[in-house]
Design a protein around this motif. Structure first.
Motif, PDB file in Angstrom:
ATOM      1  N   THR A 105      -1.266  -3.751   9.093  1.00 16.95           N
ATOM      2  CA  THR A 105      -0.039  -3.181   9.630  1.00 16.95           C
ATOM      3  C   THR A 105      -0.255  -1.692   9.680  1.00 16.95           C
ATOM      4  O   THR A 105      -0.803  -1.115   8.749  1.00 16.95           O
ATOM      5  CB  THR A 105       1.164  -3.514   8.734  1.00 16.95           C
ATOM      6  OG1 THR A 105       1.335  -4.914   8.717  1.00 16.95           O
ATOM      7  CG2 THR A 105       2.429  -2.872   9.260  1.00 16.95           C
ATOM      8  N   THR A 106       0.148  -1.073  10.774  1.00 18.99           N
ATOM      9  CA  THR A 106      -0.172   0.342  10.921  1.00 18.99           C
ATOM     10  C   THR A 106       0.763   1.206  10.089  1.00 18.99           C
ATOM     11  O   THR A 106       1.732   0.715   9.507  1.00 18.99           O
ATOM     12  CB  THR A 106      -0.071   0.763  12.384  1.00 18.99           C
ATOM     13  OG1 THR A 106       1.219   0.444  12.837  1.00 18.99           O
ATOM     14  CG2 THR A 106      -1.098   0.059  13.227  1.00 18.99           C
ATOM     15  N   HIS A 107       0.492   2.456  10.090  1.00 24.37           N
ATOM     16  CA  HIS A 107       1.184   3.390   9.220  1.00 24.37           C
ATOM     17  C   HIS A 107       2.689   3.346   9.394  1.00 24.37           C
ATOM     18  O   HIS A 107       3.437   3.383   8.430  1.00 24.37           O
ATOM     19  CB  HIS A 107       0.654   4.802   9.499  1.00 24.37           C
ATOM     20  CG  HIS A 107       1.141   5.810   8.527  1.00 24.37           C
ATOM     21  ND1 HIS A 107       1.953   6.849   8.887  1.00 24.37           N
ATOM     22  CD2 HIS A 107       0.944   5.927   7.198  1.00 24.37           C
ATOM     23  CE1 HIS A 107       2.233   7.569   7.819  1.00 24.37           C
ATOM     24  NE2 HIS A 107       1.627   7.035   6.786  1.00 24.37           N
ATOM     25  N   HIS A 108       3.156   3.302  10.638  1.00 25.69           N
ATOM     26  CA  HIS A 108       4.602   3.263  10.870  1.00 25.69           C
ATOM     27  C   HIS A 108       5.081   1.865  11.212  1.00 25.69           C
ATOM     28  O   HIS A 108       6.127   1.701  11.809  1.00 25.69           O
ATOM     29  CB  HIS A 108       4.979   4.221  11.994  1.00 25.69           C
ATOM     30  CG  HIS A 108       4.580   5.637  11.713  1.00 25.69           C
ATOM     31  ND1 HIS A 108       3.438   6.197  12.215  1.00 25.69           N
ATOM     32  CD2 HIS A 108       5.150   6.588  10.965  1.00 25.69           C
ATOM     33  CE1 HIS A 108       3.328   7.435  11.799  1.00 25.69           C
ATOM     34  NE2 HIS A 108       4.361   7.705  11.038  1.00 25.69           N
TER      35      HIS A 108
ATOM     36  N   TYR B  78       0.829  -1.198   0.000  1.00 28.59           N
ATOM     37  CA  TYR B  78       0.000   0.000   0.000  1.00 28.59           C
ATOM     38  C   TYR B  78       0.862   1.246   0.000  1.00 28.59           C
ATOM     39  O   TYR B  78       0.568   2.227  -0.677  1.00 28.59           O
ATOM     40  CB  TYR B  78      -0.913  -0.017   1.222  1.00 28.59           C
ATOM     41  CG  TYR B  78      -1.781   1.192   1.330  1.00 28.59           C
ATOM     42  CD1 TYR B  78      -2.845   1.370   0.454  1.00 28.59           C
ATOM     43  CD2 TYR B  78      -1.533   2.176   2.277  1.00 28.59           C
ATOM     44  CE1 TYR B  78      -3.640   2.483   0.527  1.00 28.59           C
ATOM     45  CE2 TYR B  78      -2.325   3.303   2.359  1.00 28.59           C
ATOM     46  CZ  TYR B  78      -3.384   3.447   1.479  1.00 28.59           C
ATOM     47  OH  TYR B  78      -4.164   4.558   1.553  1.00 28.59           O
ATOM     48  N   GLN B  79       1.977   1.172   0.767  1.00 31.28           N
ATOM     49  CA  GLN B  79       2.829   2.360   0.848  1.00 31.28           C
ATOM     50  C   GLN B  79       3.685   2.545  -0.388  1.00 31.28           C
ATOM     51  O   GLN B  79       3.936   3.659  -0.824  1.00 31.28           O
ATOM     52  CB  GLN B  79       3.718   2.282   2.087  1.00 31.28           C
ATOM     53  CG  GLN B  79       3.012   2.803   3.327  1.00 31.28           C
ATOM     54  CD  GLN B  79       3.779   2.568   4.590  1.00 31.28           C
ATOM     55  OE1 GLN B  79       4.684   1.751   4.625  1.00 31.28           O
ATOM     56  NE2 GLN B  79       3.426   3.275   5.638  1.00 31.28           N
ATOM     57  N   SER B  80       4.132   1.423  -0.975  1.00 32.11           N
ATOM     58  CA  SER B  80       5.049   1.585  -2.102  1.00 32.11           C
ATOM     59  C   SER B  80       4.306   1.891  -3.391  1.00 32.11           C
ATOM     60  O   SER B  80       4.784   2.645  -4.215  1.00 32.11           O
ATOM     61  CB  SER B  80       5.919   0.334  -2.239  1.00 32.11           C
ATOM     62  OG  SER B  80       5.087  -0.797  -2.338  1.00 32.11           O
TER      63      SER B  80
ATOM     64  N   GLY C 208      -3.735   0.003  -3.849  1.00 32.00           N
ATOM     65  CA  GLY C 208      -4.654   0.539  -2.862  1.00 32.00           C
ATOM     66  C   GLY C 208      -5.656   1.416  -3.564  1.00 32.00           C
ATOM     67  O   GLY C 208      -6.196   2.358  -3.009  1.00 32.00           O
ATOM     68  N   ALA C 209      -5.850   1.100  -4.857  1.00 30.64           N
ATOM     69  CA  ALA C 209      -6.695   1.974  -5.664  1.00 30.64           C
ATOM     70  C   ALA C 209      -8.137   1.959  -5.182  1.00 30.64           C
ATOM     71  O   ALA C 209      -8.829   2.964  -5.262  1.00 30.64           O
ATOM     72  CB  ALA C 209      -6.623   1.541  -7.119  1.00 30.64           C
ATOM     73  N   SER C 210      -8.557   0.814  -4.672  1.00 27.39           N
ATOM     74  CA  SER C 210      -9.967   0.728  -4.298  1.00 27.39           C
ATOM     75  C   SER C 210     -10.219   1.338  -2.925  1.00 27.39           C
ATOM     76  O   SER C 210     -11.353   1.477  -2.518  1.00 27.39           O
ATOM     77  CB  SER C 210     -10.418  -0.722  -4.317  1.00 27.39           C
ATOM     78  OG  SER C 210      -9.664  -1.472  -3.397  1.00 27.39           O
ATOM     79  N   ALA C 211      -9.137   1.672  -2.209  1.00 30.77           N
ATOM     80  CA  ALA C 211      -9.326   2.212  -0.862  1.00 30.77           C
ATOM     81  C   ALA C 211      -9.493   3.717  -0.915  1.00 30.77           C
ATOM     82  O   ALA C 211      -9.041   4.361  -1.851  1.00 30.77           O
ATOM     83  CB  ALA C 211      -8.121   1.879   0.005  1.00 30.77           C
ATOM     84  N   PHE C 212     -10.165   4.260   0.080  1.00 30.54           N
ATOM     85  CA  PHE C 212     -10.126   5.719   0.171  1.00 30.54           C
ATOM     86  C   PHE C 212      -9.465   6.130   1.469  1.00 30.54           C
ATOM     87  O   PHE C 212      -9.603   5.499   2.502  1.00 30.54           O
ATOM     88  CB  PHE C 212     -11.494   6.366  -0.033  1.00 30.54           C
ATOM     89  CG  PHE C 212     -12.504   6.104   1.035  1.00 30.54           C
ATOM     90  CD1 PHE C 212     -12.565   6.938   2.150  1.00 30.54           C
ATOM     91  CD2 PHE C 212     -13.407   5.070   0.915  1.00 30.54           C
ATOM     92  CE1 PHE C 212     -13.519   6.720   3.119  1.00 30.54           C
ATOM     93  CE2 PHE C 212     -14.355   4.852   1.896  1.00 30.54           C
ATOM     94  CZ  PHE C 212     -14.405   5.671   2.999  1.00 30.54           C
ATOM     95  N   LYS C 213      -8.678   7.172   1.339  1.00 25.38           N
ATOM     96  CA  LYS C 213      -7.808   7.578   2.432  1.00 25.38           C
ATOM     97  C   LYS C 213      -8.426   8.695   3.242  1.00 25.38           C
ATOM     98  O   LYS C 213      -8.199   8.815   4.419  1.00 25.38           O
ATOM     99  CB  LYS C 213      -6.494   8.096   1.831  1.00 25.38           C
ATOM    100  CG  LYS C 213      -5.322   7.217   2.126  1.00 25.38           C
ATOM    101  CD  LYS C 213      -4.052   7.859   1.660  1.00 25.38           C
ATOM    102  CE  LYS C 213      -3.252   8.327   2.819  1.00 25.38           C
ATOM    103  NZ  LYS C 213      -1.909   8.733   2.439  1.00 25.38           N
ATOM    104  N   HIS C 214      -9.146   9.549   2.581  1.00 26.51           N
ATOM    105  CA  HIS C 214      -9.645  10.710   3.315  1.00 26.51           C
ATOM    106  C   HIS C 214     -11.016  11.147   2.814  1.00 26.51           C
ATOM    107  O   HIS C 214     -11.474  10.739   1.747  1.00 26.51           O
ATOM    108  CB  HIS C 214      -8.666  11.869   3.202  1.00 26.51           C
ATOM    109  CG  HIS C 214      -8.285  12.186   1.805  1.00 26.51           C
ATOM    110  ND1 HIS C 214      -9.108  12.821   0.944  1.00 26.51           N
ATOM    111  CD2 HIS C 214      -7.163  11.906   1.112  1.00 26.51           C
ATOM    112  CE1 HIS C 214      -8.524  12.951  -0.216  1.00 26.51           C
ATOM    113  NE2 HIS C 214      -7.339  12.400  -0.145  1.00 26.51           N
TER     114      HIS C 214
END
Lengths: 616, 793
Positions: free
Chosen positions: B748-751, A267-269, A275-281
């Protein structure tokens, strides 16, 4: 698979169409032109249709019926119709017309009907142009229903390609607007073409009433599928200048369920792919001058939010604690204060609150909203006016220092979309003096607290006034007061002694014998007076029995003091004498030495006695 | 009761006596205002955590207390007593009502109820957050009362001010630190106050109050055993030193009888109040004080000669009986394995006990012995003032001052054994430092006042006076100045300020007893020296205040569930991973799912995520904790079997390797191995150590690299930076690329600080595959022969 499901649906619709076609034609109305546009760029399907209706019959027509298939009708959240006047660029839309559910006879049961009441009946040959907007929630069905983190999010939308109407339609066209150009599949009718992210059907001409051709569109949709399963908005009016809004959200991602692992790494990389289907905000548009904004949940503050404000609006971007994938849930609360004068007004002796109804969040579907308007304590005669039908209740809320509680108007509505964000009014009567009740209560409370303290201190709470112990106590108090006075006098004596000593010191420095003598005289007078004052006090002590045990000490004290006085006088006269005789310092010292020692000892004794008496 | 001897205590000069009436008139009001201000100070210095972070419950234990309070406020007191909590210690559960000290929760619950009945809608959380600061204000008032009983109001005010901001107490009572100690310290000090008050007045009213205060203390904290041992010790001391009086009897006997009865009403104590060794001292002294009382009574009615005969008779018989009783007692006590003492109490008596026998007690950082810097950190300058205070308490030694001395001596010992008990030391240190400071100011200001008799504005006269005094001294005649006082203080003036104050204080105090009654002298220091000393003392106080504020603001207000760090550009970065994980668990797992984690996170998981946990911070069942420890230190398959047998669905680990959070599970892992190995011997600590060193790099042992904790912590960690560099251990990890076979990552959390894994469901048996897996299984089955891997099978 997609096609399979779509096919089954289509079969249902075919049966439905057959049922429909057997129904009689309702009136002589003809829809000369229907233009439909389906906007699927958000999770809400918004269908706006421009309908031009002509009365072909003899009698005038005052209402137009809209037909919606039962399947869609249960998702219908919002429906309005407006008359359009003028043509081309000069088009203006008039007031919203009344739209109400209708149940005309002889119509197929698989359809729901709504009737638009026209502002003036349509005479023969007249035509009217209407703009009808319908918003449907939950009509984009995720397909496949479960996806992994890496999959793209596909949804299926179904509708009819031909305008479903109880009236014959002369010319019609349909445009479907999709969020992205990526289309998995769509139903092709005659005259279908795609243009980027838009699919166009039609134009089709001269179709009979109830003509129906199902279409299904399967496309990628990565927009936020934020669904508030439950929203409780509490609006509390304080006439001290604040309208406090608190909103409790229970949010779920309404898209395809997420299955399998969630990898933070992926998700982070690669957030765009994994993570396209997710919404963050989520973005909330609050009224301008909103202040004291907070964002928290049951376990504390959530630090990921940003507020931007200008004179038109306050925009707040809130990130839930974690990105929401399909089916994931979260719950949080946001709250903010608004200036009272922006939302509460007065007219005709009544005050009214004028505030928007729905959630301020951008593109959110609210399954069920409970709106509570908490009026200030002492409000009366309240009434509500809303632009659409809501369920209404009343309750009482006890809040800060309330006695009777505050009246609460509870409004409930299911299936709310951003189109519902219209202003509604709550009228009530409130006397501004009632505002002062709580401060007044506090002041009285504290006042009485002090009064009780004062009373308690001043009131004698002993049960029997004639009991021996009570009398003894009174007497003892007197004794103590007397002893205190004696002590004061002794203290004064002592300070006089000090002065004498000081005068001696001055003498050694300046050699001014006269001044020293004068000091002596003054001290003598003072001491005599003091001893006079002392006498009645001692006599009193001697006459009171409770002072018996303290008396010897006091008498000793007085005696010691007198002795000290004498010694001091002796010392004083000796020194003055030697000065007058101009004797040497050493000699004077020798002469005084013995007296000096006694003085110090006496002084110490007096100190001790005073301490001792003090302790008693 | 003031004897003439005690009048030495404060010989005031004539000038002082003159102003006495004024002081009496306003003293009460001023003292009251000062006390109110001290209360405000104590409350507000603890709000840094709310201002800097947020109004939130801190740490681990407070979350449990918060949860209990929530339950109490929702379900009422009767349900609370009967509460069987099935959310924790799965599958055993825990009887909360009978195993929790209810004082704190009942207090907060009552406050909440009262406030809400006044229609002030405070949430339970808010009440819980602010309970500790409120009670620390109470504690400083109690310290005022106690010290006032011992050494007068001046010392009392100083002690209260010191206690209001002593860092040791702040560390346990900042807003949000909703722990037992927060109210217990108040209860402790207040009980001591009432005991001293009873001792000084001999009033049964105060004796009853004392028993009630003791009851409140028993409700609040296990540390009540300190009271029930310290007071008997003091009573014994008084008897031995010939200070027995009827007041002592009244202070002690009702406390033991009423106190024990009341204590046994608290479910968690129950019959322990008469059964365990912690309480034996009080009963023994109870017997002794009766014997002594009887002896005094008989002495009063018999003639001295007869009394002597009676004594010899009674002593000989009494000794025989005593021996018999003591022998029986010892036999009874010795028959129990721990000699009737609980593990924590034994740790106090024998500091090496825990590390030898109970790793779970030793594994808690607050049960370790403190280091020297922590004394300076926690009580700061008080450490230097305490000796002076002790000496001041000897001048003169009264019943109450001997109690204070006993209190400080015992608490210093206990604080040396466990860091946590520094908290008990803090009030004692404040009281004694208060006495020391107040005595020092007393002497110094008196000296100044003596030399400025009402003409403070005219320095020349003061100087002149000083000259007169010094000349008279040279002549050898006796003056008010003690002859060898000045040179010494002047010597002292050359030394470092802090030391100097202390030294001088000592000297002052030492001086006092030497003159006999006939040649009592006032202790007067030279004016300059006194002025300087006063200034230095004020400076010392200022340093203390600065330190306390710093400690409150920087060191002790972090809630530990939210971490912050300052980025290079000065911005604040918030690490809110714990709550992120708990929030995820609470919203996205089934209500009845069981979550396994190390016991540290048990309370938080039940409170914030509302999920069932296997073990939590209560640590009452060592075997259960050892099971989790064993699972964490076993290879994946065995761990899966253990967890599966316990219905676990999710496993939560805390991992700090990405952001450098040091107190993560890998750093705690050796304790898991030790505790697990303590119950299941196939887990051996040396298997996880390479040459006695704990490491996770390439040199680590294969057992370490294959255990579940390692795998769950470092799963796909290498892909973050390509090397797998662990920022906490400052090394590259040993095993970088591996796959999980029995667990899957679900969150897994953000950090990356919290990682949650799900147990994979049992695989369906497929015919073709059984053969394949057979070969691999034979390997594992061979291993199985060595010892039972799964304790649950």
């Amino acid at each position: 698979m997609a096609v399979g499901i779509g096919f089954r649906r289509r079969l249902d619709f075919l049966l439905l169409v057959i049922a429909i076609l057997s129904a009689p034609v309702l009136s002589d109305l003809i829809l000369s032109k229907v233009e439909r546009q389906i906007d699927l760029t958000s999770q809400i399907a918004r269908i706006s249709s421009t309908i031009k209706a002509e009365n072909d019959g003899s009698s005038s027509v005052s209402e137009i019926l809209l037909a919606i298939p039962e399947l869609q009708a249960k998702n219908l959240a919002y429906l309005t119709a407006r008359v359009i006047e003028g043509k081309g660029k000069a088009r203006t839309s008039g007031l919203a017309l009344t739209v109400e559910p209708a149940n005309p006879k002889g119509m197929p049961p698989a359809l729901s009907f709504y009737s638009i009441v026209l502002p003036k009946p349509l005479a023969n040959g007249d035509s009217v142009t209407l703009d009808v907007l319908a918003a449907f929630t939950h009509s984009l069905r995720p397909f496949p229903e479960k996806i992994t983190q890496a999959d793209i999010h596909l949804v299926l939308f179904q509708d009819t390609g031909h305008y479903l109407s109880p009236y014959p339609v002369k010319v019609q066209s349909l445009a479907v607007k999709l969020p992205q150009a990526r289309i998995e599949s769509y139903t092709k009718l005659d005259n279908t073409k795609t243009l980027g992210s838009e699919i166009k059907y039609g134009p089709y001409e001269n179709l009979p009433p109830f003509s129906y051709s199902p279409i299904a569109i399967h496309f990628e949709a990565n927009q936020a599928f934020a669904v508030a399963r439950e929203l409780v908005r509490e609006i509390e009016i304080s006439h001290w200048g604040n309208v406090q809004v608190t909103e409790h959200y229970d949010i779920v991602h309404g898209g395809a369920m997420s299955k399998g692992e969630f990898s933070r790494l992926d998700y982070q990389s690669k957030p765009q792919i994994r993570g396209a289907s997710a919404f963050k905000h989520l973005v909330a548009k609050l009224p301008p001058r909103a202040h004291s904004i907070y964002y928290r949940d049951a376990i504390g503050n959530i630090s990921t939010s940003h507020v931007r404000g200008d004179s038109k609006k306050t925009e707040i971007l809130i990130e839930p604690r974690y990105p929401l994938f399909g089916g994931w849930r979260t719950a949080f609360t946001i709250g903010y204060g608004l200036p009272l004068h922006d939302f509460v007004f007065e007219s005709e002796g009544k005050r009214f609150l004028n505030i928007s109804f729905g959630s301020p969040m951008h593109d959110i579907v609210t399954d069920s909203i409970t709106l509570k308007v908490v009026l200030p304590e002492g409000s009366k005669y309240f009434s509500v006016s809303t632009p659409f039908a809501v369920q209404q209740e009343e309750e009482i809320k006890m809040s800060h220092l309330d006695i009777f509680g505050r009246p609460v108007v509870v409004l409930k509505k299911a299936n709310v979309v951003p189109e519902h964000n219209q202003f509604f009014q709550v009228y009530y009567k409130f006397n501004a003096l009632a505002m002062l009740m709580e401060p007044f209560m506090l002041i009285t409370g504290i006042f009485f607290l002090f009064v009780t303290c004062i009373v308690y201190v001043h009131v004698d709470l002993s049960i029997s006034k004639s009991s021996a112990s009570y009398l003894a106590k009174l007497q003892w108090d007197e004794v103590r007061a007397t002893v205190q006075q004696i002590q004061n006098i002794i203290n004064q004596c002592l300070s006089t002694h000090e002065k004498l000593e000081a005068s001696l010191r001055d003498l050694s420095r300046t050699g001014d014998v006269q001044a020293c003598k004068a000091a002596r005289k003054a001290a003598d007078g003072l001491l005599k007076e003091l001893s006079k004052e002392l006498k009645p006090l001692i006599a009193f002590l001697q006459s009171t029995p409770p002072a018996a045990h303290i008396l010897p000490k006091v008498e000793e004290l007085v005696a010691k003091e007198r002795e000290l006085q004498e010694r001091l006088m002796a010392k004083h006269s000796t020194i003055v004498d030697s000065y007058e005789k101009k004797l040497g310092g050493k000699e004077t010292e020798n002469r005084v030495a013995s007296v000096q020692q006694k003085i110090v000892a006496l002084r110490q004794d007096i100190e001790d006695l005073m301490e001792y008496i003090d302790e008693i | 009761m003031a004897s003439p001897e005690s009048a030495v205590n404060g010989p005031t000069m004539t000038a002082g006596a003159a102003s006495k009436s004024l002081r009496n008139a306003f003293g009460g009001v001023i003292a009251f205002i000062i006390l109110v201000l001290i209360g405000v100070l104590a409350f507000s210095i603890r709000l840094f955590s709310v201002i800097k972070y947020e109004s939130v419950i801190h740490e681990f234990d407070p979350y449990f207390n918060y949860r209990v309070t929530q339950f109490l406020s929702k379900n009422g007191i009767y349900d609370f007593w009967n509460w069987f909590d099935d959310r924790t210690w799965y599958p055993l559960g825990r009887v909360i009502g009978g195993t929790v000290y209810p004082g704190l929760t009942l207090t907060a619950g009552t406050i909440w109820k009262v406030v809400n009945s006044l229609n002030i809608p405070l949430s339970v959380e808010t009440v819980c957050v602010f309970t500790a600061p409120i009670f620390s204000a109470f504690a400083s008032w109690a310290a005022y009362l106690l010290t006032k009983e011992v050494k007068g109001p001046g010392a009392g005010l100083t002690a209260a001010a010191l206690l209001a901001m002593v860092p040791s107490y702040i560390s346990r009572s900042v807003a949000g630190s909703y722990d037992n100690e927060a109210v217990a310290i108040f209860a402790l000090v207040f009980t001591f106050y009432l005991y001293i008050k009873t001792l000084n007045t001999g009033s049964l009213f105060y004796a009853t109050l004392n028993a009630l205060a003791y009851f409140y203390m028993v409700c609040s904290w296990g540390g009540y055993t300190f009271i029930i041992n310290l007071i008997p010790m003091h009573v014994l001391l008084c008897i031995v030193t010939g200070r027995y009086s009827s007041r002592l009897y009244i202070a002690y006997a009702p406390l033991v009888v009423l106190g024990t009865l009341l204590a046994s009403l608290v479910p968690v104590v129950g019959f322990n109040a008469v059964l365990t060794s912690e309480h034996f001292a009080s009963f023994l002294v109870f017997i002794i004080i009766h014997v002594v009382a009887l002896a005094y009574y008989i002495k009063g009615i018999l003639s001295p000669k007869m009394f002597k005969v009676a004594v010899t008779l009674v002593v000989s018989v009494g000794l025989a009986v005593c021996c018999a009783v003591i022998a029986i007692l010892i036999a009874v006590v010795a028959s129990s394995p721990t000699k009737g003492w609980s593990g924590r109490s034994l740790t106090l008596l024998d500091p090496t006990y825990a590390s030898k026998y109970i790793p779970i007690i030793a594994s808690v950082s607050e049960h370790q012995p403190p280091t020297w810097p922590s004394y300076f950190m926690d009580i700061n300058v008080l450490a230097f003032l305490v000796p002076a205070g002790i000496i001041a308490c000897f001048m003169p030694l009264t019943d109450s001052s001997s109690f204070v001395i006993l209190y400080i001596v015992t608490s210093v010992y206990f604080s040396g054994v466990m860091v946590r008990l520094m908290l008990v030391l803090a009030p004692a240190a404040c009281i004694l430092s208060g006495i020391a400071l107040s005595e020092a100011f007393n002497v110094l200001t008196r000296s100044i006042k003596f030399q400025l008799p009402g003409i403070a504005g005219n320095p020349s006269i003061a100087v002149r006076m000083w000259r007169i005094m010094s000349t008279s001294k040279e002549n050898g005649s006796s003056t008010v100045v003690a002859p060898n006082d000045i040179p010494k203080t002047e010597e002292a003036a050359k030394e470092k300020p802090a030391k100097k104050n202390r030294k001088k204080e000592k000297e002052n105090v030492e001086k006092k007893p030497t003159p006999s009654k006939t040649e009592k002298r006032l202790l007067v220091l030279p004016l300059e020296a006194s002025v300087i000393a006063v200034l230095l003392l004020v400076l010392l106080g200022a340093f203390y205040v600065v330190h306390c504020v710093w400690a409150a603001a920087e060191a002790y207000s972090a809630p530990s569930i939210v971490l912050t760090s300052h980025s290079n550009d000065g911005g604040l970065h918030v690490f809110d991973d714990f709550r992120e994980a708990y929030s995820w668990l609470s919203h996205n797992t089934d209500v009845d799912d069981k979550v396994a984690s190390w016991w540290d996170y048990g309370y938080q998981t039940t409170a914030m995520a509302n999920r069932t946990v296997l073990v939590d911070n209560n640590t009452w069942n060592n075997t259960h904790i050892a099971t989790v420890g064993t699972a964490m230190s076993s290879p994946e398959k065995q761990a899966w079997e253990i967890f599966h047998s316990l219905d676990v669905k999710y496993v939560l680990v805390v991992f700090g390797g990405v952001v450098g959070y040091p107190s993560d599970d890998i750093n705690k892992f050796l304790w898991m191995v030790r505790i697990g190995g303590g119950v299941f011997p196939h887990i051996k600590e040396p298997d996880y150590l390479r040459d006695g060193q704990y490491r996770i790099d390439a040199q680590a042992t294969p057992t370490m690299l294959n255990c579940l904790m390692y795998k769950l912590s470092y799963f796909r960690f290498v892909e973050t930076d390509g090397k797998g560099f662990d920022r906490v251990r400052r090394t590259e990890i040993g095993k970088k690329h591996f796959k999980l076979t029995h667990f899957e990552e679900v969150f897994t959390t953000h950090h990356w600080m919290v990682r949650i894994y799900k147990l994979k469901p049992q695989r369906n048996r497929i015919r073709g595959k059984t053969k394949k897996s057979k070969s691999s299984r034979s390997v594992s089955s061979k291993r199985d022969v060595r010892g039972k891997r799964n304790p649950w099978h």
